[in-house]
Scaffold this motif. Structure first.
Motif, PDB file in Angstrom:
ATOM      1  N   TRP A 196      19.584 -30.936  23.329  1.00 59.96           N
ATOM      2  CA  TRP A 196      19.607 -32.227  24.041  1.00 59.96           C
ATOM      3  C   TRP A 196      20.298 -32.069  25.387  1.00 59.96           C
ATOM      4  O   TRP A 196      21.029 -31.110  25.614  1.00 59.96           O
ATOM      5  CB  TRP A 196      20.314 -33.298  23.216  1.00 59.96           C
ATOM      6  N   CYS A 197      20.050 -33.046  26.277  1.00 60.07           N
ATOM      7  CA  CYS A 197      20.674 -33.041  27.596  1.00 60.07           C
ATOM      8  C   CYS A 197      21.044 -34.468  27.973  1.00 60.07           C
ATOM      9  O   CYS A 197      20.240 -35.394  27.788  1.00 60.07           O
ATOM     10  CB  CYS A 197      19.731 -32.444  28.640  1.00 60.07           C
ATOM     11  N   TRP A 198      22.257 -34.628  28.484  1.00 59.96           N
ATOM     12  CA  TRP A 198      22.724 -35.916  28.991  1.00 59.96           C
ATOM     13  C   TRP A 198      22.769 -35.838  30.514  1.00 59.96           C
ATOM     14  O   TRP A 198      23.414 -34.947  31.077  1.00 59.96           O
ATOM     15  CB  TRP A 198      24.106 -36.241  28.455  1.00 59.96           C
ATOM     16  N   CYS A 208      19.628 -21.091  18.265  1.00 55.50           N
ATOM     17  CA  CYS A 208      18.480 -21.560  19.054  1.00 55.50           C
ATOM     18  C   CYS A 208      18.374 -20.689  20.299  1.00 55.50           C
ATOM     19  O   CYS A 208      19.332 -20.578  21.069  1.00 55.50           O
ATOM     20  CB  CYS A 208      18.665 -23.025  19.474  1.00 55.50           C
ATOM     21  N   ALA A 209      17.233 -20.056  20.492  1.00 58.84           N
ATOM     22  CA  ALA A 209      17.032 -19.239  21.687  1.00 58.84           C
ATOM     23  C   ALA A 209      16.989 -20.143  22.909  1.00 58.84           C
ATOM     24  O   ALA A 209      16.477 -21.266  22.856  1.00 58.84           O
ATOM     25  CB  ALA A 209      15.738 -18.440  21.568  1.00 58.84           C
ATOM     26  N   TRP A 210      17.546 -19.656  24.026  1.00 58.02           N
ATOM     27  CA  TRP A 210      17.536 -20.459  25.248  1.00 58.02           C
ATOM     28  C   TRP A 210      17.388 -19.570  26.469  1.00 58.02           C
ATOM     29  O   TRP A 210      17.732 -18.381  26.452  1.00 58.02           O
ATOM     30  CB  TRP A 210      18.788 -21.326  25.355  1.00 58.02           C
ATOM     31  N   ALA A 265      23.274 -29.479  25.198  1.00 58.88           N
ATOM     32  CA  ALA A 265      23.757 -28.979  23.915  1.00 58.88           C
ATOM     33  C   ALA A 265      22.770 -27.965  23.368  1.00 58.88           C
ATOM     34  O   ALA A 265      21.574 -28.242  23.269  1.00 58.88           O
ATOM     35  CB  ALA A 265      23.922 -30.135  22.926  1.00 58.88           C
ATOM     36  N   ILE A 266      23.274 -26.781  23.010  1.00 59.65           N
ATOM     37  CA  ILE A 266      22.452 -25.714  22.441  1.00 59.65           C
ATOM     38  C   ILE A 266      22.961 -25.418  21.033  1.00 59.65           C
ATOM     39  O   ILE A 266      24.009 -24.793  20.861  1.00 59.65           O
ATOM     40  CB  ILE A 266      22.507 -24.446  23.314  1.00 59.65           C
ATOM     41  N   PRO A 267      22.268 -25.888  20.004  1.00 60.71           N
ATOM     42  CA  PRO A 267      22.708 -25.616  18.630  1.00 60.71           C
ATOM     43  C   PRO A 267      22.698 -24.121  18.316  1.00 60.71           C
ATOM     44  O   PRO A 267      22.005 -23.325  18.964  1.00 60.71           O
ATOM     45  CB  PRO A 267      21.666 -26.364  17.771  1.00 60.71           C
ATOM     46  N   PRO A 307      12.651 -28.563  23.868  1.00 62.33           N
ATOM     47  CA  PRO A 307      12.135 -28.957  25.179  1.00 62.33           C
ATOM     48  C   PRO A 307      12.759 -28.152  26.320  1.00 62.33           C
ATOM     49  O   PRO A 307      13.689 -27.376  26.113  1.00 62.33           O
ATOM     50  CB  PRO A 307      12.547 -30.426  25.261  1.00 62.33           C
ATOM     51  N   THR A 308      12.204 -28.390  27.520  1.00 66.73           N
ATOM     52  CA  THR A 308      12.785 -27.856  28.746  1.00 66.73           C
ATOM     53  C   THR A 308      13.443 -28.999  29.503  1.00 66.73           C
ATOM     54  O   THR A 308      12.833 -30.045  29.724  1.00 66.73           O
ATOM     55  CB  THR A 308      11.710 -27.193  29.624  1.00 66.73           C
TER      56      THR A 308
END
Length: 342
Positions: free
Chosen positions: A41-43, A310-312, A305-307, A294-295
């Motif tokens: 997610w992103c804020w 999870c690849a990023w 937030a990167i759980p 998502p991107t």
């Protein structure tokens, strides 16, 4: 009665005895790989900041004790968690306000996002807050926040609340005074421990860095100098961790903090680890892709937030700097850290 019916009858007989068959839950208890409940997610700052100002008109810092909007992960509604193991909140303080002194067993960090004129006091020493500064509140230390300037000041609070709560090890205490008295000079901790020198007889046993303020100007200079001296890591860019000068370990025992630089046009290769990670954009703009999507288009003061597991990837549209914190020190100390670099 067939076999399945006999089994169900058996399971029902076990319940009053507070017993349960492991074979019915084994794969959930010991999964093939981590399955975080948190979601990527992103804020966005442009969404968060107006709501903070609205909160400032509705409740005072003293009334709220901490005027904070919690970043609630959509996969963990109502749990006050940004990931499965981390807490994040955005705090606002207005001119002439004081957020009352208290202490707790949870370790806390502040990362300043906006404004000048505020300060944090930790165990009798004040430190001024400027954008990009990383400030530590060690566990069980008295701390309060105040504002002697003229504009709203906002910072990110990052804590290990979910970890401490899971262990049922949380304690909290309010100070008898609204704000603690200053017993040390401003900058004393940095002079004593942060100048590349240490007192000859200093106690080296502290698991939290005695340097509780890491100014962004100094950290940014180191980051950009190294960016000119070496090629970025293909997965992590130029990445420097904040350290405890007493032992070279992470600056905090449960929260791993770092500053990351990605030059314009640079794209990282996919990376994942068991750690949960929070990214805060300080400068620039980048595309951050988490998992199969998502991107997110991330700009200044946006928070992603990167759980865990999870690849990023990061695709830098401009020269981009991220501050990050994670639960990596816990994974390292428990021998649980696993990484995958594609």
């Amino acid at each position: 009665m067939n076999v399945e019916q006999e089994r169900q009858s058996y399971y029902e007989d076990l319940r009053p005895l507070n017993l349960a068959p492991l074979w019915s839950v084994l794969k959930r208890l010991v999964p093939a790989e981590p399955v975080p409940a948190a979601q990527p997610w992103c804020w966005n700052w442009e969404d968060v900041y107006p709501q903070l100002l609205r909160a400032g008109s509705l409740i005072s810092a003293e009334e709220a004790e901490r005027r904070v909007l919690v970043l609630e992960n959509p996969g963990l509604p109502g749990k006050s968690q940004v990931t499965d193991t981390l807490y994040a909140g955005i705090q606002l303080i207005l001119p002439r306000e004081v957020a009352p002194a208290h202490r707790h067993t949870q370790s806390a960090l502040r990362f300043v996002l906006h404004g000048t004129g505020a300060y944090t006091a930790v165990d009798g020493e004040k430190t001024r807050m400027s954008r990009g500064d990383f400030i530590i509140t060690p566990f069980w230390t008295w701390h309060d926040h105040g504002h002697e300037g003229t504009e709203p000041v906002v910072w990110l609070d990052g804590l290990d609340v979910p970890l401490v709560n899971f262990l049922r090890a949380g304690f909290r205490e309010s100070h008898e005074e609204k704000a603690q008295s200053s017993t040390r000079l401003i900058g004393e901790a940095a002079a004593r421990f942060g100048s590349g020198m240490l007192p000859l007889n200093c106690d080296r046993s502290s698991v939290t860095s005695p340097v509780f303020s890491y100014p962004y100007a100094r950290s940014r200079e180191a980051l950009h100098l190294l960016a000119r001296a070496e090629a970025p890591d293909p997965h992590l860019g130029i990445c420097l961790k904040y350290v405890n000068p007493l032992n070279g370990d992470w600056a905090m025992p449960t929260l791993g903090t770092a500053l990351r630089y990605f030059p314009r046009g640079f794209s990282t290769r996919p990376y994942r680890a068991t750690e949960s990670l929070v990214l805060v954009c300080v400068e620039g703009r980048a595309q951050v892709t988490i998992g199969q999507g998502p991107t997110f288009s991330v700009g200044p003061n946006d928070i992603a937030a990167i759980p865990g597991w999870c690849a990023w990837t990061v695709q830098a549209e401009e020269d981009t700097v991220f501050f990050s914190y994670s639960d990596r020190p816990v994974h390292e100390k428990l021998g649980l850290l696993r990484e995958q670099r594609d």
